[in-house]
Design a protein around this motif. Sequence first.
Motif, mmCIF file in Angstrom:
data_model
loop_
_atom_site.group_PDB
_atom_site.id
_atom_site.type_symbol
_atom_site.label_atom_id
_atom_site.label_comp_id
_atom_site.label_asym_id
_atom_site.label_seq_id
_atom_site.Cartn_x
_atom_site.Cartn_y
_atom_site.Cartn_z
ATOM 1 N N GLN A 139 0.831 -1.203 0.000
ATOM 2 C CA GLN A 139 0.000 0.000 0.000
ATOM 3 C C GLN A 139 0.866 1.253 0.000
ATOM 4 O O GLN A 139 0.557 2.227 -0.690
ATOM 5 C CB GLN A 139 -0.969 0.005 1.181
ATOM 6 C CG GLN A 139 -2.033 1.069 1.062
ATOM 7 C CD GLN A 139 -2.867 0.936 -0.206
ATOM 8 O OE1 GLN A 139 -3.430 -0.120 -0.498
ATOM 9 N NE2 GLN A 139 -2.953 2.002 -0.984
ATOM 10 N N GLU B 154 -2.948 -5.037 -6.032
ATOM 11 C CA GLU B 154 -3.158 -6.120 -6.995
ATOM 12 C C GLU B 154 -2.359 -5.889 -8.276
ATOM 13 O O GLU B 154 -1.778 -6.825 -8.832
ATOM 14 C CB GLU B 154 -4.654 -6.271 -7.315
ATOM 15 C CG GLU B 154 -5.490 -6.721 -6.141
ATOM 16 C CD GLU B 154 -5.795 -5.617 -5.117
ATOM 17 O OE1 GLU B 154 -6.099 -5.962 -3.962
ATOM 18 O OE2 GLU B 154 -5.712 -4.410 -5.456
ATOM 19 N N GLN B 155 -2.331 -4.653 -8.762
ATOM 20 C CA GLN B 155 -1.543 -4.344 -9.958
ATOM 21 C C GLN B 155 -0.055 -4.560 -9.686
ATOM 22 O O GLN B 155 0.661 -5.113 -10.522
ATOM 23 C CB GLN B 155 -1.765 -2.896 -10.398
ATOM 24 C CG GLN B 155 -3.138 -2.620 -10.970
ATOM 25 C CD GLN B 155 -3.268 -1.168 -11.380
ATOM 26 O OE1 GLN B 155 -2.902 -0.822 -12.501
ATOM 27 N NE2 GLN B 155 -3.761 -0.324 -10.483
ATOM 28 N N THR C 151 -2.779 -0.039 -7.464
ATOM 29 C CA THR C 151 -3.332 -0.863 -6.388
ATOM 30 C C THR C 151 -2.352 -1.982 -6.057
ATOM 31 O O THR C 151 -1.509 -2.351 -6.893
ATOM 32 C CB THR C 151 -4.662 -1.508 -6.815
ATOM 33 O OG1 THR C 151 -4.404 -2.390 -7.924
ATOM 34 C CG2 THR C 151 -5.693 -0.454 -7.208
ATOM 35 N N CYS D 291 2.160 1.780 -3.424
ATOM 36 C CA CYS D 291 1.068 2.234 -4.290
ATOM 37 C C CYS D 291 0.747 3.708 -4.096
ATOM 38 O O CYS D 291 0.236 4.355 -5.007
ATOM 39 C CB CYS D 291 -0.180 1.394 -4.055
ATOM 40 S SG CYS D 291 -0.027 -0.298 -4.685
ATOM 41 N N SER D 292 1.075 4.252 -2.938
ATOM 42 C CA SER D 292 0.785 5.672 -2.679
ATOM 43 C C SER D 292 1.867 6.601 -3.233
ATOM 44 O O SER D 292 1.679 7.817 -3.237
ATOM 45 C CB SER D 292 0.631 5.905 -1.176
ATOM 46 O OG SER D 292 1.884 5.836 -0.523
#
Length: 168
Positions: free
Chosen positions: A21, A47-48, A45, A24-25
Amino acid sequence: MAAQFDPHGYSHRPLRREDLQAVCSLPQNAEELYYMYPKAVYPLTPEQLEEALRTRLEATVVLHGGTVVAYANLYTAGDDPGGESCWLGNVIVAASHRGKGAARYLVETMESIAKNRLNAKRLRLVCHNTNTRGLLFYHKLGYRPFGVSPRVRPSGEPIAGILMEKPL
């Protein structure tokens, strides 16, 4: 691998699931994400990122004060049958740590991993022609262009991927 001393207080370690996470940010907009991971859709995300990791090696985060501030990984490509090269991929640095040594620390860490763990003789990367800051940064670190790869932005605009490499 022994920890590298960094006067700016950066350290690194392998990516952990709980870092997804935070990584991803890091991209602040669709353009930054495109430079980092052209196949991804903004916002990034976990998942990506996990999908990309299926074909990547040595996923690494840079930390400052315990916070993830940069990320990259390595990959191999079929264009190097001798296995002497590997590629630097998915490079991203938190906006708050740009121009403060985090990117240099990250790239030098990945160079060391490529050389010492993967026995690479050179590290290659792709930097888009629209990423002037990135091109100048990689040039300063000793990367030199060796080719151009046609790319297309999500908007449909054609751009050039500048292929760069550095002997390790």
